[in-house]
Design a protein around this motif. Structure first.
Motif, short mmCIF file in Angstrom:
data_model
loop_
_atom_site.label_atom_id
_atom_site.label_comp_id
_atom_site.label_asym_id
_atom_site.label_seq_id
_atom_site.Cartn_x
_atom_site.Cartn_y
_atom_site.Cartn_z
N SER A 1 0.85 -1.19 0.00
CA SER A 1 0.00 0.00 0.00
C SER A 1 0.88 1.23 0.00
O SER A 1 2.10 1.15 0.19
N ALA A 2 0.26 2.40 -0.21
CA ALA A 2 1.04 3.64 -0.30
C ALA A 2 0.16 4.83 0.05
O ALA A 2 -1.07 4.74 0.06
N MET A 3 0.82 5.94 0.33
CA MET A 3 0.15 7.22 0.57
C MET A 3 1.00 8.35 0.02
O MET A 3 2.24 8.29 0.07
N ALA A 4 0.33 9.36 -0.52
CA ALA A 4 1.00 10.59 -0.92
C ALA A 4 0.83 11.61 0.21
O ALA A 4 -0.26 11.72 0.79
N VAL A 5 1.89 12.34 0.51
CA VAL A 5 1.84 13.39 1.53
C VAL A 5 1.52 14.70 0.83
O VAL A 5 2.27 15.13 -0.05
N PRO A 6 0.42 15.38 1.20
CA PRO A 6 0.07 16.63 0.52
C PRO A 6 1.22 17.65 0.61
O PRO A 6 1.93 17.72 1.61
N ASP A 7 1.39 18.41 -0.46
CA ASP A 7 2.40 19.47 -0.47
C ASP A 7 2.09 20.46 0.66
O ASP A 7 0.93 20.73 0.97
N HIS A 8 3.13 20.99 1.31
CA HIS A 8 3.04 21.96 2.43
C HIS A 8 2.51 21.32 3.71
O HIS A 8 2.10 22.04 4.63
N ALA A 9 2.51 20.00 3.81
CA ALA A 9 2.03 19.33 5.01
C ALA A 9 3.19 18.81 5.84
O ALA A 9 4.28 18.51 5.32
N THR A 10 2.98 18.71 7.15
CA THR A 10 3.87 18.01 8.05
C THR A 10 3.18 16.69 8.41
O THR A 10 1.98 16.68 8.70
N ALA A 11 3.92 15.57 8.36
CA ALA A 11 3.26 14.28 8.48
C ALA A 11 3.98 13.34 9.44
O ALA A 11 5.21 13.38 9.58
N GLN A 12 3.17 12.50 10.08
CA GLN A 12 3.69 11.46 10.97
C GLN A 12 2.99 10.15 10.64
O GLN A 12 1.76 10.09 10.58
N VAL A 13 3.74 9.09 10.43
CA VAL A 13 3.19 7.78 10.13
C VAL A 13 2.88 7.04 11.42
O VAL A 13 3.71 7.02 12.35
N GLY A 14 1.70 6.45 11.51
CA GLY A 14 1.34 5.60 12.64
C GLY A 14 1.12 4.17 12.16
O GLY A 14 0.51 3.94 11.12
N ILE A 15 1.61 3.18 12.92
CA ILE A 15 1.56 1.77 12.52
C ILE A 15 1.15 0.92 13.71
O ILE A 15 1.65 1.11 14.83
N THR A 16 0.25 -0.06 13.49
CA THR A 16 -0.19 -0.99 14.53
C THR A 16 -0.17 -2.42 14.00
O THR A 16 -0.64 -2.69 12.91
N ASN A 17 0.37 -3.33 14.81
CA ASN A 17 0.38 -4.75 14.49
C ASN A 17 -0.84 -5.40 15.14
O ASN A 17 -0.93 -5.51 16.36
N ILE A 18 -1.81 -5.84 14.31
CA ILE A 18 -3.04 -6.44 14.86
C ILE A 18 -2.99 -7.97 14.84
O ILE A 18 -3.98 -8.62 15.18
N SER A 19 -1.85 -8.54 14.46
CA SER A 19 -1.74 -10.00 14.43
C SER A 19 -1.43 -10.54 15.82
O SER A 19 -1.19 -9.78 16.76
N GLY A 20 -1.39 -11.86 15.93
CA GLY A 20 -1.12 -12.50 17.22
C GLY A 20 0.34 -12.77 17.47
O GLY A 20 0.69 -13.38 18.49
N ASP A 21 1.23 -12.33 16.57
CA ASP A 21 2.66 -12.59 16.71
C ASP A 21 3.47 -11.35 16.39
O ASP A 21 2.96 -10.40 15.79
N GLU A 22 4.74 -11.35 16.76
CA GLU A 22 5.63 -10.26 16.37
C GLU A 22 5.84 -10.31 14.86
O GLU A 22 6.04 -11.38 14.28
N ARG A 23 5.77 -9.13 14.21
CA ARG A 23 5.88 -9.07 12.76
C ARG A 23 6.81 -7.94 12.34
O ARG A 23 7.06 -7.00 13.11
#
Length: 510
Positions: free
Chosen positions: A393-415
């Motif tokens: 998957s992918a995302m474009a960051v809008p021009d003139h924006a400040t951005a922070q990526v958030g990530i969560t592991n919803i599986s039952g194991d370390e990934r």
């Protein structure tokens, strides 16, 4: 009678019997066997079937126009007039993988007049990132992308942003661009006093279409009767707008479906909140395509106020948990009624939490309203859909924006998954492995990568275990000490496949 006469009579009888038998035999054959050349329009035809898997080579994405208030008519004293203020906009258009050409132009304009063309000198390799920037000041934009080949990791992921420090739209609004479809579903915040909800339906095709709108509310189970009617006609290359706050007033939240009769459409909802003369925020609600038993939302920070909107088609037991770098912390558990939007007030995000997960006994659609406070009682909010893991998957960051990526592991194991960042010309500027234990979440600040010149990010998650999004802010808004927040979701770059069944009809003349 002579002997000769008797002989002739016998032969006549024999001949008659044989003739009858032949006629009966021919009639029987005619009933059992009828050649296809007799009555070519007969429904009895010879057929053979061939099944093929196909993938589209041309993609369209709809990028909504900048945020605007519903009514800017000048009446009464100037201090009481609604105003867009100093609203500005930006857009980032990106395409990934095996792309022949990608162009952007006003909705309804001829593709040959596209104002932007995304190109790279070495176009055609699987590592290509086509990138361009612009605005959506003049109206909605349509991105057309032609693929050299359809494969995982190939597609378009673009976004838009509006921001203002004056007027009734103080704060930040942002959204990922929308892929048109015959049916789209949206989770919408409430229609109480002070809320404006404009459903915008766009038809990028060359053929007009009629769309049917169904709405479920928070007051009771079952679809609502809309006071404004449930049908919209959308012209070719045009947009039509329905005021949901007027159609289904007094609800704490809505679940909306938009179904097109003739051609795919794209739908967004422009949501604006006011408390008297005080701006309380604005954002886009984009289609919510996921109903699942386990979902997640990222992009949270300490002090955010969170309201969760949950729509189950069947009665469901739902458990909500905060997530941080250590794992899950259960915060709410309820049994929810079917065909009704339930609103769960989760209060303020606790220290260290950056996301939340939703677990349900039946598939549910979920969105959240994330609210932040600024100076002088001003506030802003983000509308974000809960999602499920995607392999690429992918995302474009809008021009003139400040951005922070958030990530969560919803599986039952370390990934482990891979996050790749690209600059404004499409070059890779950072690639890192993200390792998370079960139920844990983390953030990556894009301002710390390549001096903040990150225009797009992609996420490779072969185990399909992690959910991610981007939290957007804007420097002008922050410097004015105003609340400004929006959260945009990832675009799935998995190859789209459709099964096509072809029947051969021998009665059709080639």
């Amino acid at each position: 009678m002579s002997k000769h006469s008797r002989s002739k009579t016998v032969w006549r009888v024999i001949l008659a019997i044989v003739s009858v038998l032949v006629i009966v035999a021919l009639a029987t054959v005619a009933v059992i066997y009828r050649p296809t050349w007799i009555h070519a329009d007969s429904p009895v035809t010879q057929r053979s079937s061939v099944s093929r898997t196909v993938s589209p080579r041309q993609l369209e994405t709809y990028c909504p126009a900048r945020m605007t208030i519903a009514d800017t008519d000048a009446y009464g004293d100037s201090e009481y007039q609604a105003s867009n203020g100093n609203i500005m906009s930006s857009a980032r258009y990106a395409s990934f993988g095996s792309v022949f050409r990608s162009s952007v132009g006003l909705l309804g304009a001829d593709e040959a007049t596209s104002s932007l063309v995304l190109n790279k000198d070495d176009a055609g390799s699987d590592d290509d990132i086509f990138m361009a920037s612009g605005t959506v000041d003049d109206g909605a934009q349509l991105q057309n992308t032609r693929l050299l080949s359809a494969s995982d990791g190939t597609g378009a992921a673009s976004s838009v942003m509006s921001w203002a420090t004056e007027g009734d739209l103080k704060g930040v609004s942002a959204a990922s661009c929308v892929v048109p479809a015959l049916k789209q579903s949206l989770m919408v915040s409430g229609t109480k006093t002070g809320m404006t909800q404009q459903l915008v339906v766009a038809n990028p095709s060359a053929k007009a279409t009629s769309v049917n709108i169904k709405v479920w509310g928070s007051d009771k189970s079952g679809a609502l009767a809309l006071s404004t009617g449930s049908t919209l006609t959308v012209g070719a290359g045009k947009e039509s707008v329905l005021n949901l706050a007027a159609a289904a007033s007094g609800q704490d939240a809505l679940y909306v479906t938009v179904s097109s009769v003739d051609t795919p459409v794209a739908a967004v909802v422009r949501t604006i909140a006011m408390d008297g003369l005080v701006a309380k925020g604005s954002d886009y609600a984009v289609p919510n395509t996921v109903a699942a038993k386990t979902l997640a939302i990222d992009g949270l920070t300490e002090g955010d106020a969170v309201n969760l909107y949950v729509y189950p088609s069947r009665q469901a037991d739902v458990t909500v948990s905060w997530t941080d770098d250590q794992g899950l912390k259960k915060t709410n558990q309820q049994t929810l009624e079917s065909n009704r939007v339930s609103v769960i007030d989760l209060g303020s995000v606790p220290k260290s939490a950056t996301g939340l997960t939703i677990s349900a006994s039946e598939p549910v659609s979920v969105a959240a309203k994330i609210t932040n406070d600024g100076d002088d009682d001003q506030a802003d909010f983000a509308l974000v859909n809960a999602s499920v893991p995607m392999s690429v998957s992918a995302m474009a960051v809008p021009d003139h924006a400040t951005a922070q990526v958030g990530i969560t592991n919803i599986s039952g194991d370390e990934r482990t998954a891979t996050l790749t960042s690209y600059n404004s010309v499409g070059d890779t500027v950072d690639q890192r492995e993200i390792a998370l234990q079960s139920g844990a979440s983390t953030t990556v600040d894009l301002a710390d990568i390549n001096d903040g010149d990150v225009a797009a990010v992609s996420f490779a998650d072969p185990d399909q275990s992690m959910v991610w999004n981007i939290r957007i802010s804007q420097k002008d808004v922050s410097d004015a000490k105003l609340a400004g927040v929006s959260i945009i979701g990832a675009t799935d770059l998995k190859e789209a496949r459709e099964q096509v069944l072809a029947n051969q009809n021998m009665t059709v003349v080639r």
